[in-house]
Design a protein around this motif. Structure first.
Motif, PDB file in Angstrom:
ATOM      1  N   VAL A 113       0.870  -1.180   0.000  1.00 38.97           N
ATOM      2  CA  VAL A 113       0.000   0.000   0.000  1.00 38.97           C
ATOM      3  C   VAL A 113       0.909   1.233   0.000  1.00 38.97           C
ATOM      4  CG1 VAL A 113      -1.820   1.213   1.252  1.00 38.97           C
ATOM      5  CG2 VAL A 113      -1.766  -1.289   1.261  1.00 38.97           C
ATOM      6  N   VAL A 114       0.916   1.954  -1.125  1.00 39.41           N
ATOM      7  CA  VAL A 114       1.914   3.009  -1.332  1.00 39.41           C
ATOM      8  C   VAL A 114       1.251   4.381  -1.408  1.00 39.41           C
ATOM      9  CG1 VAL A 114       3.858   3.768  -2.762  1.00 39.41           C
ATOM     10  CG2 VAL A 114       3.286   1.328  -2.627  1.00 39.41           C
ATOM     11  N   ASP A 115       1.702   5.296  -0.586  1.00 39.53           N
ATOM     12  CA  ASP A 115       1.246   6.685  -0.567  1.00 39.53           C
ATOM     13  C   ASP A 115       1.825   7.412  -1.782  1.00 39.53           C
ATOM     14  OD1 ASP A 115       0.668   9.325  -0.010  1.00 39.53           O
ATOM     15  OD2 ASP A 115       1.588   9.340   1.978  1.00 39.53           O
ATOM     16  N   VAL A 116       0.943   7.955  -2.648  1.00 40.11           N
ATOM     17  CA  VAL A 116       1.413   8.721  -3.820  1.00 40.11           C
ATOM     18  C   VAL A 116       0.815  10.130  -3.788  1.00 40.11           C
ATOM     19  CG1 VAL A 116       1.844   6.711  -5.291  1.00 40.11           C
ATOM     20  CG2 VAL A 116      -0.443   7.724  -5.256  1.00 40.11           C
ATOM     21  N   SER A 117       0.567  10.654  -2.584  1.00 39.12           N
ATOM     22  CA  SER A 117      -0.035  11.975  -2.434  1.00 39.12           C
ATOM     23  C   SER A 117       0.980  13.072  -2.736  1.00 39.12           C
ATOM     24  CB  SER A 117      -0.573  12.143  -1.012  1.00 39.12           C
ATOM     25  OG  SER A 117       0.499  12.068  -0.087  1.00 39.12           O
ATOM     26  N   GLY A 118       0.528  14.323  -2.686  1.00 37.79           N
ATOM     27  CA  GLY A 118       1.392  15.456  -3.021  1.00 37.79           C
ATOM     28  C   GLY A 118       2.622  15.572  -2.147  1.00 37.79           C
ATOM     29  N   SER A 119       2.511  15.259  -0.837  1.00 32.48           N
ATOM     30  CA  SER A 119       3.666  15.378   0.059  1.00 32.48           C
ATOM     31  C   SER A 119       4.747  14.348  -0.257  1.00 32.48           C
ATOM     32  CB  SER A 119       3.225  15.236   1.518  1.00 32.48           C
ATOM     33  OG  SER A 119       2.707  13.946   1.764  1.00 32.48           O
ATOM     34  N   MET A 120       4.393  13.330  -1.024  1.00 33.68           N
ATOM     35  CA  MET A 120       5.369  12.291  -1.393  1.00 33.68           C
ATOM     36  C   MET A 120       6.106  12.629  -2.683  1.00 33.68           C
ATOM     37  SD  MET A 120       5.416   9.673   0.783  1.00 33.68           S
ATOM     38  CE  MET A 120       5.889   8.205  -0.147  1.00 33.68           C
ATOM     39  N   PHE A 145       0.909 -11.415  -4.864  1.00 36.43           N
ATOM     40  CA  PHE A 145       1.083 -10.043  -4.392  1.00 36.43           C
ATOM     41  C   PHE A 145       0.107  -9.116  -5.085  1.00 36.43           C
ATOM     42  CE2 PHE A 145       3.212  -9.703  -8.374  1.00 36.43           C
ATOM     43  CZ  PHE A 145       3.257  -8.355  -8.691  1.00 36.43           C
ATOM     44  N   ASN A 146      -0.022  -7.907  -4.521  1.00 37.03           N
ATOM     45  CA  ASN A 146      -0.831  -6.860  -5.115  1.00 37.03           C
ATOM     46  C   ASN A 146      -0.255  -5.521  -4.703  1.00 37.03           C
ATOM     47  OD1 ASN A 146      -2.989  -5.707  -6.560  1.00 37.03           O
ATOM     48  ND2 ASN A 146      -4.441  -7.200  -5.713  1.00 37.03           N
ATOM     49  N   VAL A 147      -0.600  -4.479  -5.438  1.00 37.23           N
ATOM     50  CA  VAL A 147      -0.138  -3.126  -5.137  1.00 37.23           C
ATOM     51  C   VAL A 147      -1.341  -2.201  -5.139  1.00 37.23           C
ATOM     52  CG1 VAL A 147       1.303  -1.186  -5.864  1.00 37.23           C
ATOM     53  CG2 VAL A 147       2.130  -3.536  -6.169  1.00 37.23           C
ATOM     54  N   LEU A 148      -1.476  -1.407  -4.080  1.00 33.95           N
ATOM     55  CA  LEU A 148      -2.549  -0.430  -3.995  1.00 33.95           C
ATOM     56  C   LEU A 148      -1.918   0.945  -3.794  1.00 33.95           C
ATOM     57  CD1 LEU A 148      -5.893  -0.827  -2.110  1.00 33.95           C
ATOM     58  CD2 LEU A 148      -4.637   1.307  -1.934  1.00 33.95           C
ATOM     59  N   LEU A 149      -2.115   1.840  -4.755  1.00 33.93           N
ATOM     60  CA  LEU A 149      -1.592   3.202  -4.688  1.00 33.93           C
ATOM     61  C   LEU A 149      -2.699   4.121  -4.174  1.00 33.93           C
ATOM     62  CD1 LEU A 149       0.093   3.196  -8.227  1.00 33.93           C
ATOM     63  CD2 LEU A 149       1.141   2.571  -6.046  1.00 33.93           C
ATOM     64  N   PHE A 150      -2.395   4.948  -3.163  1.00 33.98           N
ATOM     65  CA  PHE A 150      -3.468   5.759  -2.596  1.00 33.98           C
ATOM     66  C   PHE A 150      -3.038   7.208  -2.414  1.00 33.98           C
ATOM     67  CE2 PHE A 150      -1.076   4.819   1.209  1.00 33.98           C
ATOM     68  CZ  PHE A 150      -1.317   5.873   2.080  1.00 33.98           C
ATOM     69  N   ALA A 151      -4.021   8.086  -2.584  1.00 32.82           N
ATOM     70  CA  ALA A 151      -3.906   9.515  -2.275  1.00 32.82           C
ATOM     71  C   ALA A 151      -5.283   9.917  -1.766  1.00 32.82           C
ATOM     72  CB  ALA A 151      -3.467  10.307  -3.498  1.00 32.82           C
ATOM     73  N   SER A 152      -6.006  10.783  -2.480  1.00 30.98           N
ATOM     74  CA  SER A 152      -7.382  11.083  -2.078  1.00 30.98           C
ATOM     75  C   SER A 152      -8.315   9.940  -2.448  1.00 30.98           C
ATOM     76  CB  SER A 152      -7.847  12.383  -2.734  1.00 30.98           C
ATOM     77  OG  SER A 152      -7.618  12.329  -4.128  1.00 30.98           O
ATOM     78  N   SER A 153      -7.878   9.103  -3.405  1.00 30.61           N
ATOM     79  CA  SER A 153      -8.575   7.858  -3.743  1.00 30.61           C
ATOM     80  C   SER A 153      -7.507   6.783  -3.906  1.00 30.61           C
ATOM     81  CB  SER A 153      -9.386   8.030  -5.037  1.00 30.61           C
ATOM     82  OG  SER A 153      -8.525   8.370  -6.110  1.00 30.61           O
ATOM     83  N   SER A 154      -7.894   5.578  -4.286  1.00 25.65           N
ATOM     84  CA  SER A 154      -6.910   4.508  -4.413  1.00 25.65           C
ATOM     85  C   SER A 154      -7.034   3.792  -5.754  1.00 25.65           C
ATOM     86  CB  SER A 154      -7.050   3.507  -3.262  1.00 25.65           C
ATOM     87  OG  SER A 154      -8.326   2.917  -3.262  1.00 25.65           O
ATOM     88  N   GLU A 155      -5.921   3.216  -6.177  1.00 23.21           N
ATOM     89  CA  GLU A 155      -5.861   2.497  -7.448  1.00 23.21           C
ATOM     90  C   GLU A 155      -5.199   1.143  -7.201  1.00 23.21           C
ATOM     91  OE1 GLU A 155      -3.184   2.776 -11.503  1.00 23.21           O
ATOM     92  OE2 GLU A 155      -3.757   4.638 -10.489  1.00 23.21           O
ATOM     93  N   LEU A 156      -5.886   0.078  -7.608  1.00 24.05           N
ATOM     94  CA  LEU A 156      -5.447  -1.276  -7.336  1.00 24.05           C
ATOM     95  C   LEU A 156      -4.837  -1.904  -8.583  1.00 24.05           C
ATOM     96  CD1 LEU A 156      -5.568  -3.217  -4.865  1.00 24.05           C
ATOM     97  CD2 LEU A 156      -7.738  -4.078  -5.800  1.00 24.05           C
ATOM     98  N   LEU A 157      -3.720  -2.598  -8.415  1.00 28.08           N
ATOM     99  CA  LEU A 157      -3.077  -3.273  -9.542  1.00 28.08           C
ATOM    100  C   LEU A 157      -3.996  -4.335 -10.121  1.00 28.08           C
ATOM    101  CD1 LEU A 157      -0.445  -3.752 -11.234  1.00 28.08           C
ATOM    102  CD2 LEU A 157       0.184  -5.448  -9.495  1.00 28.08           C
ATOM    103  N   ALA A 158      -4.630  -5.148  -9.254  1.00 25.02           N
ATOM    104  CA  ALA A 158      -5.516  -6.224  -9.716  1.00 25.02           C
ATOM    105  C   ALA A 158      -6.568  -6.482  -8.649  1.00 25.02           C
ATOM    106  CB  ALA A 158      -4.718  -7.493  -9.991  1.00 25.02           C
ATOM    107  N   GLU A 159      -7.761  -6.925  -9.069  1.00 23.57           N
ATOM    108  CA  GLU A 159      -8.842  -7.192  -8.127  1.00 23.57           C
ATOM    109  C   GLU A 159      -8.564  -8.419  -7.262  1.00 23.57           C
ATOM    110  OE1 GLU A 159     -11.347  -5.224  -7.340  1.00 23.57           O
ATOM    111  OE2 GLU A 159     -10.530  -3.800  -8.780  1.00 23.57           O
ATOM    112  N   LYS A 160      -7.684  -9.297  -7.745  1.00 19.30           N
ATOM    113  CA  LYS A 160      -7.208 -10.435  -6.960  1.00 19.30           C
ATOM    114  C   LYS A 160      -5.701 -10.435  -7.006  1.00 19.30           C
ATOM    115  CE  LYS A 160     -10.668 -14.103  -6.904  1.00 19.30           C
ATOM    116  NZ  LYS A 160     -10.930 -15.525  -7.295  1.00 19.30           N
TER     117      LYS A 160
END
Length: 402
Positions: A113-120, A145-160
């Motif tokens: 779970v990776v923070d990709v917000s403006g402060s990053m 494995f999976n990767v979820l990128l988040f800021a004000s919303s989130s984006e998932l690499l894959a649903e599973k």
């Protein structure tokens, strides 16, 4: 005042007397002291008393080092009890074996779970990418494995979660490389989404790794979520950057029963990634649960249990009332299937030598309350009162007692 420094060969002009009591709660294989000559008296299979030999009368000029090893090639469990004047305390532990084979390790799943917000933006995000490349790039083909990128919303690499194939790893690294950082930061919905992902295998070990600079919106519900879901997933938080919000990283580590991990450079990210990989690579007991049976316990921490890792035992603190009776059952999954261990409470006699349990419980509870208080900048009068009461009752240093 004149003080003379002792030469290496000179004995101190004072004497040292030292005794130590080792209460392991499970069979001890070996006790040794590389720094001093000692006399060891084994009270039983689980406890030993260690004292300095007579020849060490003037040995207070160096550190005292005590080492011990526990017996058993499997996960071992133990229970310690202390009967106090007003309340009784217990400590239950599940200790990993010294070595494990591949067949003892359950299926593994890692969610990043990776923070990709403006402060990053800029340096923190580049360090995050270095960390993730090192972690994802070292997964085994049998891992998922999976990767979820988040800021004000989130984006998932894959649903599973995906198999850790070269193609899927390349896809994940590409999605991380394309991030530039922007937007606000909402970590609570991101964690909920990660925890809600469907499991691909029953009895698998799931580990969530959060990478953030800590400048995120964190409500008490974030800590509550982590504390309540440790039986579902291990959680580790990396603080990224040179001005990390340490209160948030340390708080997430404490409720996750882990250590705070802070990275201030890309070189440090590569180095710590290697050590972290080794720590999380060998879960030996997952989906851990405790049934206390007829043993009447309360004020138990943690609320749910993380995995027993090769380099991390699971420790449960709490209080008990009534007679020490009943049977405690520890259960979970290993790579070889279901695991269950029963401990007769009456076989563990309350002992005065376990008086440290009183303060261990209090320190753990104070640490958690302080983390919640820090979230609210000390503005919650109920938390301040509870912290103060604990500090006074147990004679411990807090933000409000000395």
């Amino acid at each position: 005042e004149f003080r003379r420094v002792l030469f290496r060969s000179e004995k101190p002009n004072y004497t040292l007397k030292l005794t130590a009591t080792l209460a392991a709660g499970m069979p001890i294989r070996q006790v040794s002291c590389p720094s001093h000559e000692v006399e060891i008296d084994y009270e039983d299979k689980t406890a030993a008393r260690i004292g300095l030999a007579a020849a060490e009368k003037h040995s207070g000029n160096r550190d005292f080092v005590l080492r011990y090893r526990l017996a058993g090639g499997q996960v071992e469990s133990g229970l310690l009890l202390y009967e106090g004047q007003d309340e009784n305390y217990f400590l239950l532990m599940a200790q990993p074996p010294k070595r494990v084979t591949a067949r003892q390790i359950p299926p593994r799943e890692y969610i990043f779970v990776v923070d990709v917000s403006g402060s990053m933006h800029g340096f923190p995000l580049e360090v995050s990418k270095t960390l993730l490349r090192a972690l994802i790039g070292s997964l085994r083909p049998s891992d998922r494995f999976n990767v979820l990128l988040f800021a004000s919303s989130s984006e998932l690499l894959a649903e599973k979660s995906l198999p850790a194939s070269e193609q899927n790893i390349a896809k994940a690294l590409h999605s991380i490389d394309n991030q530039r950082g922007g937007g606000g930061t909402e970590i609570l919905p991101a964690l909920r989404r990660a925890l809600a992902l469907p499991r691909t295998e029953a009895g698998s070990s799931r580990t969530i790794v959060v990478a953030t600079d800590g400048y995120v919106r964190v409500e008490p519900e974030v800590f509550d979520l982590i504390r309540g879901q440790l039986g579902t997933a291990n959680l580790f938080a990396f603080g990224i950057g040179k001005s990390v919000n340490r209160h948030i990283i340390e708080g997430m580590a404490h409720v996750g029963m882990g250590e705070p991990l802070v990275l201030t450079s890309e070189a440090e990210a590569r180095k710590q990634a290697a050590a972290f990989r080794e720590m999380i690579a060998s879960p030996v007991l997952t989906n851990v649960k405790i049934d206390f049976g007829g043993f009447e316990v309360y004020d138990v921490e943690p609320q749910s249990l993380p995995d027993v890792l090769l380099q991390r035992p699971v420790i449960v603190f709490g209080k008990w009332r009534g007679a020490p009776r009943g049977t405690v059952e520890l259960s979970g999954f290993t790579g070889e299937g279901k695991y269950a261990k029963k401990l007769r409470v009456s076989a563990s006699k309350p002992a005065k030598k376990n008086s440290a349990l009183r303060h261990l419980w209090a320190r753990h509870r104070l640490m958690l309350l302080a983390d919640y208080s820090n979230l609210q900048h000390g503005n919650d009068p109920d938390l301040v009162e509870r912290i103060t009461e604990l500090g006074l009752k147990y004679n411990l240093l807090t933000a409000y007692t000395s």
